[in-house]
Design an enzyme around this catalytic site. Structure first.
Site, PDB file in Angstrom:
ATOM      1  N   LYS A  88     105.112 -33.230 -52.396  1.00  0.00           N
ATOM      2  CA  LYS A  88     105.648 -33.697 -50.930  1.00  0.00           C
ATOM      3  C   LYS A  88     106.119 -35.108 -50.875  1.00  0.00           C
ATOM      4  O   LYS A  88     107.282 -35.246 -50.261  1.00  0.00           O
ATOM      5  CB  LYS A  88     104.340 -33.610 -49.859  1.00  0.00           C
ATOM      6  CG  LYS A  88     103.968 -32.166 -49.698  1.00  0.00           C
ATOM      7  CD  LYS A  88     102.894 -32.231 -48.469  1.00  0.00           C
ATOM      8  CE  LYS A  88     101.655 -32.874 -49.086  1.00  0.00           C
ATOM      9  NZ  LYS A  88     100.949 -32.442 -50.053  1.00  0.00           N
ATOM     10  N   THR A  89     105.423 -36.016 -51.712  1.00  0.00           N
ATOM     11  CA  THR A  89     105.947 -37.401 -51.836  1.00  0.00           C
ATOM     12  C   THR A  89     107.469 -37.500 -52.326  1.00  0.00           C
ATOM     13  O   THR A  89     108.315 -38.184 -51.867  1.00  0.00           O
ATOM     14  CB  THR A  89     104.955 -38.288 -52.472  1.00  0.00           C
ATOM     15  OG1 THR A  89     103.587 -38.268 -51.901  1.00  0.00           O
ATOM     16  CG2 THR A  89     105.262 -39.566 -52.441  1.00  0.00           C
ATOM     17  N   GLU A 138     106.284 -36.900 -44.616  1.00  0.00           N
ATOM     18  CA  GLU A 138     105.472 -36.195 -45.401  1.00  0.00           C
ATOM     19  C   GLU A 138     104.204 -35.841 -44.572  1.00  0.00           C
ATOM     20  O   GLU A 138     103.666 -36.556 -43.978  1.00  0.00           O
ATOM     21  CB  GLU A 138     105.021 -37.107 -46.602  1.00  0.00           C
ATOM     22  CG  GLU A 138     104.177 -36.400 -47.491  1.00  0.00           C
ATOM     23  CD  GLU A 138     103.717 -37.208 -48.814  1.00  0.00           C
ATOM     24  OE1 GLU A 138     102.363 -37.025 -49.366  1.00  0.00           O
ATOM     25  OE2 GLU A 138     104.392 -38.114 -48.990  1.00  0.00           O
TER      26      GLU A 138
END
Length: 477
Positions: free
Chosen positions: A139-140, A182
């Site tokens: 995600k990051t 995110e």
């Protein structure tokens, strides 16, 4: 964390994405967390007064203070009502904070509104066009790539990221939109949210099976929450290479896919990996869109970059400019982060802490063509109990593994759960280069004496293993 070691100036000028309400005073509990600090920066850039508190003063809380956000060490009911932090209008806390916490009780007694952090994220996602990145891995990096690609493409995104993005010098960016966020599944409140576009990277069993507030009871419950987020979004862009995602997206209003799989709407084709990254072509439903490159090794980073370019295409940005921006992107803090060199060896730090991420990081290291030497720190007793065989198997492709003790992350030890479960399984399966080495001074000594230009050394884990990478480079001749 390594993120805290990077310079963090405040977000850019707040020309747009301004607060719809009059200026308020927000107080954020746990403001030293990477997510809460991003909220602090976005709220301050919108013109609100922001303060916060955390258990300890860190590099990150000190930088917030330098940006004009006062931070108290420790928690106290007086923060709500007394100067210099109070009186406050809104107290923000995660769902992990006990409802009997003195600050929460003081807020309710004083008539102060208490909002969970996911309610703030919901406000931001509803402000205008938005992209919410969900999944258990990547995600990051994917959120960072989307924000960087949109910026390079001539758009002006706002961003909320769980890591420091070097191009922004921050974990937050304020622009005219779209808003890219995110969305962390460890906060169960995410299931009540949705986005204009949900980017769904994968779904595994992380943050499952514990009694902590950040854990789901079952993987089915967690995956149902992913499906709910998707159904509440305008459309979903899902990774076609991850089995089972399409079933979780059956309730989507519009479904698009990306990956290498046949039939994906956005495909990465003609991959050409090298020691520094991978070049590939982006094809949309059979039509070539742009040639691209990601300067991070590993097939997983090709997929992350492909998702970012798909989002640019969906928002009408200039794909050639977006691809150029991604070609220069070196990753957010602690995601395949180049720390420096030791005796010619490349020293990398990576946040990988579950089996899938560890396997991807090892594969990325192999792509460099160097001897792969990993310093791995298992994270949490419960996670280790659940997955030590998979962690051991994920590390088998490394040439050498130096294994630290488990990073507890506030968990109590579990009898019989120890890092040597991992090293023992690896040795039993024929790995001759694994050692349990809990003495950090010994780890540094071994690597300083044996590192050469044929090596890539990767410090790996979600705990404080990152400090060893800095020590290796800082102590290099």
């Amino acid at each position: 964390m390594t993120d805290h070691a990077l310079p963090i100036p405040p977000p850019g000028p707040a020309e747009a994405f301004q607060a719809a309400s009059p200026s308020l005073h927000y107080h954020l509990m746990g403001i030293g967390g990477i997510g809460m600090s991003a909220f602090a920066r976005l709220l301050a850039a919108q013109g609100h007064r922001v303060s916060g508190c955390d258990e300890a003063v860190t590099d990150l809380t000190a930088r917030l203070g330098a940006e004009g956000v006062p931070v108290a060490a420790g928690h106290a009911a007086a923060h709500i009502t007394d100067a210099p932090y109070g009186p406050v209008d809104i107290l923000v806390a995660s769902e992990a904070v006990p409802k009997t916490h003195p600050e929460l009780l003081a807020a309710r007694a004083a008539g102060v509104a208490v909002r969970p952090r996911m309610a703030l994220l919901d406000d931001l996602l509803r402000t205008g066009p938005s992209v919410g990145v969900i999944g258990t891995h990547g995600k990051t990096t994917t959120t960072s790539m989307i924000a960087v690609a949109l910026t390079g493409a001539g758009l002006d995104p706002s961003a909320f990221v769980g890591g420091i993005v070097p191009e922004f010098g921050s974990n937050a960016r304020l622009g005219r939109g779209p808003f890219v966020a995110e969305v962390d599944e460890s906060d169960k409140g995410f299931a009540a949210l949705g986005a204009g576009t949900a980017v769904f990277t994968n779904a595994e069993d992380d943050h499952v099976g514990g009694s902590q507030a950040t854990y789901w009871e079952t993987v089915e419950e967690q995956h149902a929450a992913f499906a709910r987020f998707v159904a509440q979004s305008g459309r979903v862009l899902l990774c076609a290479d991850w089995p089972g995602l399409d079933a979780l997206c059956s309730g989507a209003r519009e479904q698009l896919s990306y990956g290498q799989a046949e039939g994906a709407d956005y495909r990465a084709e003609g991959l050409q990996p090298d020691a520094e990254g991978t070049s590939f072509a982006v094809v949309y439903r059979g039509q070539p869109l742009v040639n691209a490159r990601v300067a991070l090794p590993g097939t997983h980073n090709v997929l992350n970059a492909l998702a970012a370019l798909a989002v640019v295409h969906l928002h009408g940005g200039d794909l050639a400019l977006a691809a150029a921006a991604l070609a220069d992107f070196r990753g957010p803090g602690r995601r395949w982060q180049r720390i420096g060199e030791l005796n010619g060896a490349l020293v990398i730090d990576d946040y990988a802490h579950n089996a899938t991420k560890v396997a991807a990081a090892v594969q990325a290291a192999r792509q460099t063509g160097r001897r792969v030497r990993v310093v791995f720190q298992p994270h949490r007793y419960l996670r280790t109990q659940q997955s030590w065989p998979r962690l051991a198997d994920a590390l088998m492709d490394a040439d050498e593994v130096l294994l630290l003790d488990i990073a507890a992350a506030s968990e109590a030890p579990i009898p019989g759960i120890h890092a040597t479960l991992i090293s023992g399984r690896m040795a039993d399966n024929g790995h001759a280069g694994v050692r349990y080495l809990p003495d950090r001074a010994e780890v540094l000594r071994v690597l300083r004496e044996t590192a050469s230009r044929e090596d890539v050394i990767v410090t790996m884990g979600a705990g404080d293993v990152w400090t060893l990478a800095r020590d290796l480079v800082g102590g290099a001749a």
